[in-house]
Design an enzyme around this catalytic site. Structure first.
Site, short mmCIF file in Angstrom:
data_model
loop_
_atom_site.label_atom_id
_atom_site.label_comp_id
_atom_site.label_asym_id
_atom_site.label_seq_id
_atom_site.Cartn_x
_atom_site.Cartn_y
_atom_site.Cartn_z
N ASN A 173 0.69 -1.37 0.02
CA ASN A 173 -0.16 0.17 0.03
C ASN A 173 0.95 1.41 -0.05
O ASN A 173 0.39 2.37 -0.39
CB ASN A 173 -0.97 0.10 1.27
CG ASN A 173 -0.25 -0.23 2.61
OD1 ASN A 173 0.49 -1.29 2.70
ND2 ASN A 173 -0.46 0.57 3.51
N ARG A 174 2.19 1.02 0.31
CA ARG A 174 2.99 2.48 0.26
C ARG A 174 4.28 2.02 0.20
O ARG A 174 4.95 0.94 0.04
CB ARG A 174 2.83 3.08 1.76
CG ARG A 174 3.06 2.43 2.79
CD ARG A 174 2.54 2.90 4.20
NE ARG A 174 2.59 2.35 5.25
CZ ARG A 174 3.36 2.48 6.28
NH1 ARG A 174 4.49 3.43 6.18
NH2 ARG A 174 3.35 1.84 7.58
N TYR B 278 16.05 -5.69 14.17
CA TYR B 278 15.72 -5.53 12.73
C TYR B 278 16.77 -6.11 11.62
O TYR B 278 16.67 -7.20 11.23
CB TYR B 278 15.87 -4.01 12.48
CG TYR B 278 15.51 -3.57 11.01
CD1 TYR B 278 14.07 -3.84 10.53
CD2 TYR B 278 16.30 -3.09 10.44
CE1 TYR B 278 13.86 -3.48 9.22
CE2 TYR B 278 16.03 -2.82 8.69
CZ TYR B 278 14.75 -2.79 8.38
OH TYR B 278 14.55 -2.47 6.94
P1 NDP Z 1 6.91 1.30 5.05
O1 NDP Z 1 6.88 1.71 6.61
O2 NDP Z 1 6.66 2.53 4.07
O3 NDP Z 1 5.92 0.33 4.57
C1 NDP Z 1 5.87 -1.04 5.31
C2 NDP Z 1 4.88 -1.86 4.79
O4 NDP Z 1 4.90 -3.24 5.52
C3 NDP Z 1 3.58 -1.06 4.99
O5 NDP Z 1 2.71 -1.56 3.91
C4 NDP Z 1 2.98 -1.90 6.20
O6 NDP Z 1 1.50 -1.95 6.22
C5 NDP Z 1 3.53 -3.12 6.14
N1 NDP Z 1 3.36 -4.07 7.03
C6 NDP Z 1 4.00 -3.62 8.32
N2 NDP Z 1 3.64 -4.72 9.22
C7 NDP Z 1 2.81 -5.65 8.63
C8 NDP Z 1 2.27 -6.75 9.18
N3 NDP Z 1 2.29 -7.00 10.39
N4 NDP Z 1 1.28 -7.15 8.33
C9 NDP Z 1 1.23 -6.75 7.03
N5 NDP Z 1 1.80 -5.82 6.58
C10 NDP Z 1 2.67 -5.07 7.47
O7 NDP Z 1 8.55 0.65 4.56
P2 NDP Z 1 9.28 0.65 3.34
O8 NDP Z 1 8.48 0.84 2.24
O9 NDP Z 1 10.36 1.79 3.83
O10 NDP Z 1 10.16 -0.79 3.58
C11 NDP Z 1 9.57 -1.90 2.85
C12 NDP Z 1 10.46 -3.16 3.10
O11 NDP Z 1 11.80 -2.61 2.69
C13 NDP Z 1 10.44 -3.52 4.51
O12 NDP Z 1 10.67 -4.71 4.67
C14 NDP Z 1 12.02 -2.55 5.03
O13 NDP Z 1 12.41 -3.20 6.04
C15 NDP Z 1 12.49 -2.94 3.87
N6 NDP Z 1 13.86 -1.77 3.71
C16 NDP Z 1 13.23 -0.45 3.64
C17 NDP Z 1 14.49 0.30 3.63
C18 NDP Z 1 14.30 1.98 3.47
O14 NDP Z 1 15.34 2.59 3.37
N7 NDP Z 1 13.15 2.50 3.43
C19 NDP Z 1 15.95 0.04 3.59
C20 NDP Z 1 15.82 -1.36 3.53
C21 NDP Z 1 14.86 -2.26 3.74
P3 NDP Z 1 0.71 -0.62 6.91
O15 NDP Z 1 0.49 0.42 5.81
O16 NDP Z 1 -0.63 -1.27 7.15
O17 NDP Z 1 1.41 -0.31 8.06
#
Ligand code: NDP
Length: 242
Positions: free
Chosen positions: A18-19, A148
């Site tokens: 979703n984001r 993490y």
């Molecule tokens: P965001 O925080 O923007 O989005 C996280 C997403 O995961 C949201 O869609 C969220 O849903 C969903 N989510 C979290 N917990 C759950 C759950 N229990 N069940 C189902 N869905 C869940 O994160 P990013 O887009 O930045 O990150 C995406 C991935 O990339 C993650 O795994 C992160 O660890 C990894 N990552 C990100 C980096 C960065 O710099 N941004 C760097 C390295 C890795 P909701 O909207 O409902 O909360």
């Protein structure tokens, strides 16, 4: 005799679509002509995409999400992108059991639940791609992120075990390790930490989520059929030497 034509594109499921990075990945597959379903916790779909509700810490929810996604996709998931993830940063001495467990349960066990369910359809199809979204800190380490980093490092063991278990069935399992990507997750970092990180990234900038999406799409492409158990960094050189 008339035959039902095979649906166009491949069937893709992206968790947490979703984001942020998940949304960019989902849009990028959809733009390329694949059939895409994202999971969201609310069940609400982002514009132009189909969504199913899913809480990755709950096995029944994951199984129901796959069943609903398969209905929408008209068949089994061929490409799984396990992207959903959270942070709960805290210094080791102060980190509670709940802070550790929640992050591991979401980032690692959540990916495992999705991979296990996805494998059923992929084994039947005799093809499939699993892509796990890890992080540069999984192999680099990061102060305040023991939970993490441990959860993200463990995705490598998960993907490599799946590679060995299911490689003979046309299924690959790979890890993408993003560095600092401009999303809600990094927007939450204090300004001085953002500046400090920036100075240690050889590329001298953070990345856009679309740059992670491009790496994920490569690993899902026919050209990457012989790549499995790999860790592909998308980090501007931050983690060189992994
Ligand atoms: P965001 O925080 O923007 O989005 C996280 C997403 O995961 C949201 O869609 C969220 O849903 C969903 N989510 C979290 N917990 C759950 C759950 N229990 N069940 C189902 N869905 C869940 O994160 P990013 O887009 O930045 O990150 C995406 C991935 O990339 C993650 O795994 C992160 O660890 C990894 N990552 C990100 C980096 C960065 O710099 N941004 C760097 C390295 C890795 P909701 O909207 O409902 O909360």
């Amino acid at each position: 005799m008339t035959q039902t034509p095979a649906p166009a594109g491949r069937a893709v499921l992206v968790t947490g679509g979703n984001r942020g990075i998940g949304l960019a990945i989902a849009r990028s597959f959809a733009m390329a002509g694949d059939r895409v379903v994202v999971t969201t916790r609310s069940g609400e779909a982002p514009e132009g995409l189909q969504a199913v509700p899913c809480e990755v810490t709950d096995t029944a929810s994951v199984d129901a999400a796959f069943a609903a996604a398969e209905d929408l996709l008209g068949g089994p998931v061929e490409i799984l992108v396990a992207n959903a993830g959270i942070t709960k940063d805290q210094l080791l001495m102060r980190m509670s059991d709940a802070e550790f467990d929640d992050v591991v349960d979401t980032n690692l066990a959540g990916a495992f639940r999705c991979a296990r369910r996805a494998s059923k359809g992929m084994i039947r199809l005799r093809r499939g791609r699993m892509i796990f979204v890890s992080s540069v800190v999984g192999l680099y380490g990061s102060p305040g992120q023991a939970n993490y980093a441990a959860s993200k490092a463990a995705l490598v063991g998960l993907a490599r075990s799946i590679s060995r278990e299911l490689g003979g069935r046309g299924i690959t399992a790979n890890v993408v390790a993003p560095g600092f990507i401009d999303t809600d997750m990094t927007a939450a970092l204090p300004e001085e930490r953002r500046t400090a990180y920036l100075s240690s990234i050889p590329a001298g900038r953070f990345a856009a989520p679309e740059e992670v999406a491009a790496a994920v799409r490569f690993l899902a492409s026919p050209e990457a059929a012989y790549i499995t158990g790999a860790v592909l960094p998308v980090d501007g050189g931050l983690g060189m030497g992994h």
